[in-house]
Design a protein around this motif. Structure first.
Motif, PDB file in Angstrom:
ATOM      1  N   GLY A 145      -9.264 -19.222  -1.587  1.00 25.71           N
ATOM      2  CA  GLY A 145     -10.232 -18.168  -1.291  1.00 25.71           C
ATOM      3  C   GLY A 145      -9.760 -17.194  -0.225  1.00 25.71           C
ATOM      4  N   SER A 146      -8.791 -17.601   0.581  1.00 27.33           N
ATOM      5  CA  SER A 146      -8.222 -16.723   1.625  1.00 27.33           C
ATOM      6  C   SER A 146      -6.709 -16.664   1.472  1.00 27.33           C
ATOM      7  CB  SER A 146      -8.604 -17.231   3.019  1.00 27.33           C
ATOM      8  OG  SER A 146      -8.154 -18.562   3.200  1.00 27.33           O
ATOM      9  N   SER A 203       1.937 -17.312  -0.381  1.00 27.35           N
ATOM     10  CA  SER A 203       0.759 -17.041  -1.202  1.00 27.35           C
ATOM     11  C   SER A 203       1.196 -16.527  -2.570  1.00 27.35           C
ATOM     12  CB  SER A 203      -0.133 -15.999  -0.516  1.00 27.35           C
ATOM     13  OG  SER A 203       0.601 -14.810  -0.271  1.00 27.35           O
ATOM     14  N   VAL A 204       0.330 -16.733  -3.549  1.00 26.34           N
ATOM     15  CA  VAL A 204       0.523 -16.188  -4.900  1.00 26.34           C
ATOM     16  C   VAL A 204      -0.635 -15.233  -5.116  1.00 26.34           C
ATOM     17  CG1 VAL A 204       0.765 -16.717  -7.353  1.00 26.34           C
ATOM     18  CG2 VAL A 204       1.597 -18.353  -5.634  1.00 26.34           C
ATOM     19  N   GLU A 205      -0.304 -13.946  -5.265  1.00 26.31           N
ATOM     20  CA  GLU A 205      -1.328 -12.911  -5.288  1.00 26.31           C
ATOM     21  C   GLU A 205      -1.147 -11.965  -6.474  1.00 26.31           C
ATOM     22  OE1 GLU A 205      -2.109 -11.148  -1.313  1.00 26.31           O
ATOM     23  OE2 GLU A 205      -0.419 -12.415  -0.668  1.00 26.31           O
ATOM     24  N   PRO A 206      -2.249 -11.381  -6.945  1.00 33.31           N
ATOM     25  CA  PRO A 206      -2.139 -10.428  -8.055  1.00 33.31           C
ATOM     26  C   PRO A 206      -1.661  -9.064  -7.583  1.00 33.31           C
ATOM     27  CG  PRO A 206      -4.439 -10.681  -7.407  1.00 33.31           C
ATOM     28  CD  PRO A 206      -3.640 -11.643  -6.559  1.00 33.31           C
ATOM     29  N   THR A 207      -1.012  -8.364  -8.489  1.00 32.05           N
ATOM     30  CA  THR A 207      -0.623  -6.978  -8.267  1.00 32.05           C
ATOM     31  C   THR A 207      -0.883  -6.210  -9.563  1.00 32.05           C
ATOM     32  OG1 THR A 207       1.136  -5.476  -7.542  1.00 32.05           O
ATOM     33  CG2 THR A 207       1.809  -7.333  -8.904  1.00 32.05           C
ATOM     34  N   THR A 240      -7.034 -19.739 -13.404  1.00 30.54           N
ATOM     35  CA  THR A 240      -6.609 -21.052 -13.903  1.00 30.54           C
ATOM     36  C   THR A 240      -5.279 -20.965 -14.632  1.00 30.54           C
ATOM     37  OG1 THR A 240      -8.890 -21.832 -14.026  1.00 30.54           O
ATOM     38  CG2 THR A 240      -7.265 -23.020 -15.359  1.00 30.54           C
ATOM     39  N   ALA A 241      -5.092 -19.934 -15.409  1.00 31.48           N
ATOM     40  CA  ALA A 241      -3.828 -19.778 -16.143  1.00 31.48           C
ATOM     41  C   ALA A 241      -2.660 -19.553 -15.182  1.00 31.48           C
ATOM     42  CB  ALA A 241      -3.931 -18.632 -17.140  1.00 31.48           C
ATOM     43  N   VAL A 242      -2.861 -18.751 -14.129  1.00 28.62           N
ATOM     44  CA  VAL A 242      -1.803 -18.529 -13.139  1.00 28.62           C
ATOM     45  C   VAL A 242      -1.538 -19.824 -12.373  1.00 28.62           C
ATOM     46  CG1 VAL A 242      -1.160 -17.284 -11.029  1.00 28.62           C
ATOM     47  CG2 VAL A 242      -2.227 -16.054 -12.941  1.00 28.62           C
ATOM     48  N   ASN A 275       9.160 -28.856   1.243  1.00 29.39           N
ATOM     49  CA  ASN A 275       7.742 -29.149   1.046  1.00 29.39           C
ATOM     50  C   ASN A 275       6.995 -27.823   1.143  1.00 29.39           C
ATOM     51  OD1 ASN A 275       5.698 -31.067   0.570  1.00 29.39           O
ATOM     52  ND2 ASN A 275       5.094 -30.972   2.714  1.00 29.39           N
ATOM     53  N   LEU A 276       7.114 -27.020   0.081  1.00 29.62           N
ATOM     54  CA  LEU A 276       6.633 -25.638   0.079  1.00 29.62           C
ATOM     55  C   LEU A 276       5.166 -25.558  -0.337  1.00 29.62           C
ATOM     56  CD1 LEU A 276       9.891 -24.439  -1.556  1.00 29.62           C
ATOM     57  CD2 LEU A 276       9.100 -23.670   0.675  1.00 29.62           C
ATOM     58  N   THR A 277       4.308 -25.349   0.650  1.00 26.59           N
ATOM     59  CA  THR A 277       2.875 -25.245   0.368  1.00 26.59           C
ATOM     60  C   THR A 277       2.535 -23.808  -0.023  1.00 26.59           C
ATOM     61  OG1 THR A 277       2.402 -24.847   2.708  1.00 26.59           O
ATOM     62  CG2 THR A 277       2.263 -27.134   1.929  1.00 26.59           C
ATOM     63  N   TYR A 278       1.592 -23.689  -0.939  1.00 28.09           N
ATOM     64  CA  TYR A 278       1.180 -22.361  -1.390  1.00 28.09           C
ATOM     65  C   TYR A 278      -0.276 -22.366  -1.819  1.00 28.09           C
ATOM     66  CZ  TYR A 278       1.681 -24.006  -6.255  1.00 28.09           C
ATOM     67  OH  TYR A 278       1.559 -24.697  -7.444  1.00 28.09           O
ATOM     68  N   CYS A 279      -0.838 -21.172  -1.873  1.00 31.41           N
ATOM     69  CA  CYS A 279      -2.185 -20.974  -2.402  1.00 31.41           C
ATOM     70  C   CYS A 279      -2.089 -20.001  -3.569  1.00 31.41           C
ATOM     71  CB  CYS A 279      -3.125 -20.441  -1.320  1.00 31.41           C
ATOM     72  SG  CYS A 279      -2.579 -18.905  -0.528  1.00 31.41           S
ATOM     73  N   VAL A 280      -3.084 -20.023  -4.426  1.00 34.98           N
ATOM     74  CA  VAL A 280      -3.179 -19.091  -5.554  1.00 34.98           C
ATOM     75  C   VAL A 280      -4.488 -18.322  -5.363  1.00 34.98           C
ATOM     76  CG1 VAL A 280      -3.338 -18.849  -8.059  1.00 34.98           C
ATOM     77  CG2 VAL A 280      -1.902 -20.651  -7.079  1.00 34.98           C
ATOM     78  N   SER A 281      -4.384 -17.032  -5.213  1.00 40.69           N
ATOM     79  CA  SER A 281      -5.552 -16.209  -4.912  1.00 40.69           C
ATOM     80  C   SER A 281      -6.620 -16.282  -5.995  1.00 40.69           C
ATOM     81  CB  SER A 281      -5.123 -14.754  -4.736  1.00 40.69           C
ATOM     82  OG  SER A 281      -6.262 -13.932  -4.533  1.00 40.69           O
ATOM     83  N   THR A 282      -7.856 -16.410  -5.544  1.00 37.45           N
ATOM     84  CA  THR A 282      -8.980 -16.369  -6.482  1.00 37.45           C
ATOM     85  C   THR A 282      -9.196 -14.936  -6.999  1.00 37.45           C
ATOM     86  OG1 THR A 282     -10.503 -16.139  -4.620  1.00 37.45           O
ATOM     87  CG2 THR A 282     -10.151 -18.374  -5.485  1.00 37.45           C
ATOM     88  N   LYS A 283      -8.492 -13.964  -6.417  1.00 40.10           N
ATOM     89  CA  LYS A 283      -8.588 -12.579  -6.892  1.00 40.10           C
ATOM     90  C   LYS A 283      -7.961 -12.408  -8.274  1.00 40.10           C
ATOM     91  CE  LYS A 283      -9.026 -10.515  -2.366  1.00 40.10           C
ATOM     92  NZ  LYS A 283      -8.394  -9.746  -1.302  1.00 40.10           N
TER      93      LYS A 283
END
Length: 175
Positions: free
Chosen positions: A51-52, A63-67, A21-23, A7-15
């Motif tokens: 948002g955090s 977390s899913v974050e941009p690089t 939306t595409a990510v 049950n892998l919870t994750y967030c997608v950064s608003t950054k």
């Protein structure tokens, strides 16, 4: 924990800005490939945490974050990775310009790592791109595996999931 493993919870950064939306959609579609292979796997996007969305966020497993790197399209973690490094980093410029590799398939590949899967091309049968001996076979060698880079003697040009990938996930996580 055992509960978190399926049950892998994750967030997608608003950054991600205009690519958010595409990510988010590519993550959902990539996760859906593994969820469709094993009903025991459940990736859960916790949008209230977007948002955090960093590795410091204790309300999600990862977390899913941009690089901005050009070294890779995306990179992930293994289940044994410490929380401070448990993220999927995505170079959106490359993610959305990867030729025949769809963003969903790229992120499904990365989520395969989060589930504990190594690159298929590290097996001797690939003949190239050897990484190390820290793996065990779950299925016969599959040159078309979603976990096999096409440029490493892989036979898939779109990084899509195969029946052997589905068999492998079921062998670890159940049906």
């Amino acid at each position: 924990s055992a509960a978190q493993a399926t049950n892998l919870t994750y967030c997608v950064s608003t950054k991600f800005g205009s690519d958010y939306t595409a990510v988010k959609n590519a993550m959902a579609n990539g996760a859906g490939q593994w969820e469709g292979a094993s009903s025991r796997i459940n990736f859960v996007h916790i949008a209230t945490q977007d948002g955090s969305c960093t590795t410091r966020n204790r309300n999600v497993v990862f977390s899913v974050e941009p690089t901005t790197t050009t070294q890779y399209i995306a990179r992930a973690f293994f289940p044994s990775t410490a929380k401070r490094s448990r993220n999927v980093l995505v170079s959106t410029n490359q993610l959305f310009n990867a030729g025949s590799w769809s963003p969903s398939n790229i992120l499904a590949h990365e989520l395969g790592h989060a589930l504990g899967f190594r690159h298929e091309h590290t097996r001797p049968e690939a003949g190239t791109c050897f990484e190390d001996n820290n793996w065990r076979p779950l299925t016969p060698y599959d040159s078309s595996s979603i976990m096999h880079y096409p440029q490493c003697n892989g036979s898939s040009d779109d990084l899509s999931m195969t029946e052997a990938d589905r068999e492998g996930i079921r062998s670890v996580y159940g049906s």
